[in-house]
Design a protein around this motif. Structure first.
Motif, PDB file in Angstrom:
ATOM      1  N   TYR A 174      33.817  47.893  36.712  1.00  0.00           N
ATOM      2  CA  TYR A 174      33.186  46.539  37.141  1.00  0.00           C
ATOM      3  C   TYR A 174      31.642  46.604  37.090  1.00  0.00           C
ATOM      4  O   TYR A 174      31.023  45.699  36.744  1.00  0.00           O
ATOM      5  CB  TYR A 174      33.724  46.083  38.500  1.00  0.00           C
ATOM      6  N   GLU A 175      31.055  47.852  37.504  1.00  0.00           N
ATOM      7  CA  GLU A 175      29.528  47.851  37.789  1.00  0.00           C
ATOM      8  C   GLU A 175      28.864  47.445  36.483  1.00  0.00           C
ATOM      9  O   GLU A 175      27.811  47.267  36.560  1.00  0.00           O
ATOM     10  CB  GLU A 175      29.221  49.265  38.275  1.00  0.00           C
ATOM     11  N   GLY A 178      27.093  44.241  36.344  1.00  0.00           N
ATOM     12  CA  GLY A 178      26.138  43.961  37.470  1.00  0.00           C
ATOM     13  C   GLY A 178      27.057  43.689  38.562  1.00  0.00           C
ATOM     14  O   GLY A 178      28.166  44.357  38.899  1.00  0.00           O
ATOM     15  N   ASP A 179      26.364  42.743  39.549  1.00  0.00           N
ATOM     16  CA  ASP A 179      27.224  42.353  40.697  1.00  0.00           C
ATOM     17  C   ASP A 179      28.452  41.921  40.430  1.00  0.00           C
ATOM     18  O   ASP A 179      28.495  40.629  40.008  1.00  0.00           O
ATOM     19  CB  ASP A 179      26.449  41.574  41.594  1.00  0.00           C
ATOM     20  N   PRO A 180      29.673  42.356  40.926  1.00  0.00           N
ATOM     21  CA  PRO A 180      31.151  41.834  40.563  1.00  0.00           C
ATOM     22  C   PRO A 180      31.333  40.577  41.323  1.00  0.00           C
ATOM     23  O   PRO A 180      32.122  39.975  40.905  1.00  0.00           O
ATOM     24  CB  PRO A 180      32.158  43.027  40.949  1.00  0.00           C
ATOM     25  N   ARG A 181      30.586  40.398  42.522  1.00  0.00           N
ATOM     26  CA  ARG A 181      30.819  39.244  43.182  1.00  0.00           C
ATOM     27  C   ARG A 181      30.678  37.840  42.526  1.00  0.00           C
ATOM     28  O   ARG A 181      31.165  36.796  42.883  1.00  0.00           O
ATOM     29  CB  ARG A 181      30.097  39.347  44.556  1.00  0.00           C
ATOM     30  N   LYS A 182      29.833  37.864  41.341  1.00  0.00           N
ATOM     31  CA  LYS A 182      29.651  36.582  40.846  1.00  0.00           C
ATOM     32  C   LYS A 182      30.914  36.067  39.987  1.00  0.00           C
ATOM     33  O   LYS A 182      31.021  35.092  39.696  1.00  0.00           O
ATOM     34  CB  LYS A 182      28.005  36.732  39.751  1.00  0.00           C
ATOM     35  N   ASP A 237      35.953  46.312  48.943  1.00  0.00           N
ATOM     36  CA  ASP A 237      34.509  46.642  48.337  1.00  0.00           C
ATOM     37  C   ASP A 237      33.755  45.390  48.123  1.00  0.00           C
ATOM     38  O   ASP A 237      32.599  45.281  48.115  1.00  0.00           O
ATOM     39  CB  ASP A 237      34.518  47.562  47.293  1.00  0.00           C
ATOM     40  N   VAL A 238      34.632  44.538  47.054  1.00  0.00           N
ATOM     41  CA  VAL A 238      34.044  43.399  46.501  1.00  0.00           C
ATOM     42  C   VAL A 238      34.109  42.140  47.309  1.00  0.00           C
ATOM     43  O   VAL A 238      33.326  41.298  47.287  1.00  0.00           O
ATOM     44  CB  VAL A 238      34.561  43.051  45.231  1.00  0.00           C
TER      45      VAL A 238
END
Ligand code: B12
Length: 503
Positions: A174-175, A178-182, A237-238
């Protein structure tokens, strides 16, 4: 020393930024490529100015190949735009198309000067072998299963690659995004819904479905440990608080499902999935208890048609009475069934459509909470079926309104024409006349105003209630024609369209 190949992977824009979900195909491919080399992902759903972004990356890094994921429909024009720009910028860089479009329409994909290779079916191993062949290290092109390529003017289709359970890494990379939260977004399931694919493939052979064409009736479930690890990472984590499963068919054989349901019951993340009526009605009370504990909110069930004969012809494997039964079973267990139907088939077009409208009303009486998605039935040509399924069923010949045989496009540019984008999106068909098209549109307008979807997060409750009240008389007496007042109201309250936008 052998050189480590470098591959650029691209997801052309297909959804709005808000609807962007993890590009799972590219993450799986990157995980495979990174074992032998390096890869970089550009996601057009996030980087909206994709052509500029891709060209700027090509200016600064050197790659051995570009891999693009291309589904039929609106992905195709975007993929063409990107591929043309890449070809012009870096004429010697090989361009590989993979996913549903090149799997189903391989010749059409390769009939373009900007596509060099088409990967059919699962892509991990085929792409790894192809990029190593391109760097002079791997097998000859003719030995790569699942690959179609150009030998001078000739298109060569290598034998299909057998279904693979894959060799997924402990966690997807996932990294690399970039930021997976997007990729988390607010849906009716929660504030931070994440997309995940647990099982691969589907064991059924429905003739209309691209998944049968991709996997040929094979499926592989994840282990419970893997599901727990991935979802645990996404939750803790996410920060995901709910899950939309992209599995082609989540509920497989009950005994194998139980350990997976136990994981979901432990994690308590409200979830959505694709399922089948027969699997759900045959679940034991014990398993339903687990399903309730796991917080399954909605199951998308392909009902397709109220006509048992048609269901047989398309090899669906379920019956209309099972659709009615699952509506009731889901009601009892507090799960919303989201039924999809295919109207306006090429024969008995009008009759089947009207019968479907009546059946939907019957379903709504059994379970008023059920959600309905209506598509136009747009069959796949025989040539797009999986090698195992070709010739196994009598395909209905297709004719347009003028009585001429329907000829499928032969190039990506033809598939990018609006009428064929609509065909791929199950939104229009050459045998559908204006009157029936309007009739379907009117029915859908009345139905979705009368029963606004719970998936809609934008429209306020009062607005939905007002629309529902306005549509009530039309729905009650079955007067769907020209619902001008609902269309007008819809200009102010734009309800979500799950058939186009997904969750
Ligand atoms: C997420 C999704 C979407 C998302 C976005 C997809 C994206 N790319 O960002 C959204 C919601 C936008 C979407 C839209 C549509 N979708 Co869609 N979608 C899916 C879904 C649920 C998951 C795709 C996924 O991520 N799978 C997980 C990955 C790991 O698997 P994969 O994509 O198959 O990838 C493997 C191979 O295909 C291959 N591969 C893929 N890409 C590449 C690239 C290269 C270079 C290589 C070598 C290999 C390769 O290797 C991968 C790993 O083995 C699938 C169903 C499914 N479960 O696959 C339907 C599915 C792909 N969609 C489908 C369709 C038809 C559509 C629409 C075009 C129409 C519709 N009515 O739904 C719309 C367009 C709507 C519109 N905008 O107007 C069909 C395609 C079938 C077909 N006949 O073409 C599917 C199979 C659903 C179905 N059962 O009908 N979709």
């Amino acid at each position: 020393m052998t050189r480590r190949p470098h591959t650029l992977l691209i997801n052309p824009t297909i959804a709005s930024r808000h609807s962007a979900r993890f590009p799972l195909a590219l993450l799986n491919l990157a995980a495979a490529l990174d074992r032998h080399g390096e890869s970089r992902i550009i996601d057009g759903n996030i980087d909206r100015d994709t052509v500029a972004e891709v060209l700027s990356v090509l200016d600064h890094e050197s790659f051995d190949a570009v891999g693009m994921t291309v589904m039929g429909g609106p992905h195709v024009p975007e993929a063409i735009r990107l591929s043309r720009a890449i070809r012009e910028h870096s004429p010697g860089l090989p361009i590989v198309w993979g996913s549903y479009f090149p799997t189903l329409f391989t010749d059409a994909a390769l009939n373009a000067p900007y596509v060099d290779y088409a990967v059919r079916g699962q892509g991990e191993d085929t792409l790894v072998e192809l990029v190593s062949a391109l760097t002079g290290e791997g097998p000859p092109l003719s030995a790569i299963a699942g690959l179609s390529w150009k030998d001078g003017d000739r298109i060569v289709h290598n034998p299909a690659r057998p279904f693979s359970r894959g060799n997924p890494p402990p966690l997807l990379p996932y990294e690399k995004l970039g930021d997976p939260r997007k990729y988390l977004s607010r849906t009716f399931l929660g504030h931070r819904t994440v997309a995940h694919q647990a099982a691969l493939g589907c064991r059924y052979h429905c003739t209309f479905c691209g998944v049968a064409a991709m996997f040929g009736g094979a499926t592989a479930l994840p282990t419970a440990a893997r599901l727990e690890r991935e979802l645990g990472y996404l939750k803790y984590d996410v920060g995901a608080d709910s899950v939309q499963f992209f599995d082609h068919n989540f509920f497989d054989r009950e005994a194998e499902m139980v350990p997976l349901l136990e994981v979901l019951a432990r994690l308590e993340l409200p979830w959505w999935c694709f399922a089948r009526a027969d699997a759900l009605i045959n679940l034991s009370e014990e398993s339903w208890k687990l399903v309730r504990r796991s917080r399954l909110r909605m199951a998308y069930i392909g009902a397709e048609s109220p006509d048992g004969q048609m269901l047989k012809e398309i090899r669906k494997g379920t019956r209309p009475d099972q659709t009615l039964e699952v509506a009731e079973v889901c009601r009892r267990h507090g799960v919303i069934p989201e039924f999809s139907f295919m109207v306006a088939p090429p024969t008995h077009t009008e009759e089947e459509t009207e019968q479907t409208f009546d059946f939907i009303r019957q379903l709504k009486r059994v379970n008023p909470a059920c959600e309905i998605v209506i598509y136009i039935y747009t069959p796949l040509p025989e040539s797009s079926m999986h090698a195992k399924d070709r010739g196994r069923h009598r395909a209905t010949p297709l004719f347009d309104l003028g009585g001429l045989p329907v000829v499928f496009p032969a190039t990506p540019d033809e598939w990018a024409q609006p009428q064929w984008v609509n065909y791929a999106c199950h939104a229009d068909a050459p045998w559908l006349d204006e009157r029936l098209r309007r009739r379907i549109d009117d029915f859908v307008t009345v139905l979705r105003c009368r029963y606004p979807t719970v998936q809609d997060m934008r429209a306020p409750h009062w607005a939905k209630r007002t629309l529902s009240a306005m549509a009530a008389w039309r729905y009650r007496i079955g007067h769907y024609d020209r619902p001008w007042e609902l269309r007008l109201a819809n200009r102010f309250v734009q309800l979500r369209l799950p058939q186009v936008q997904g969750l």
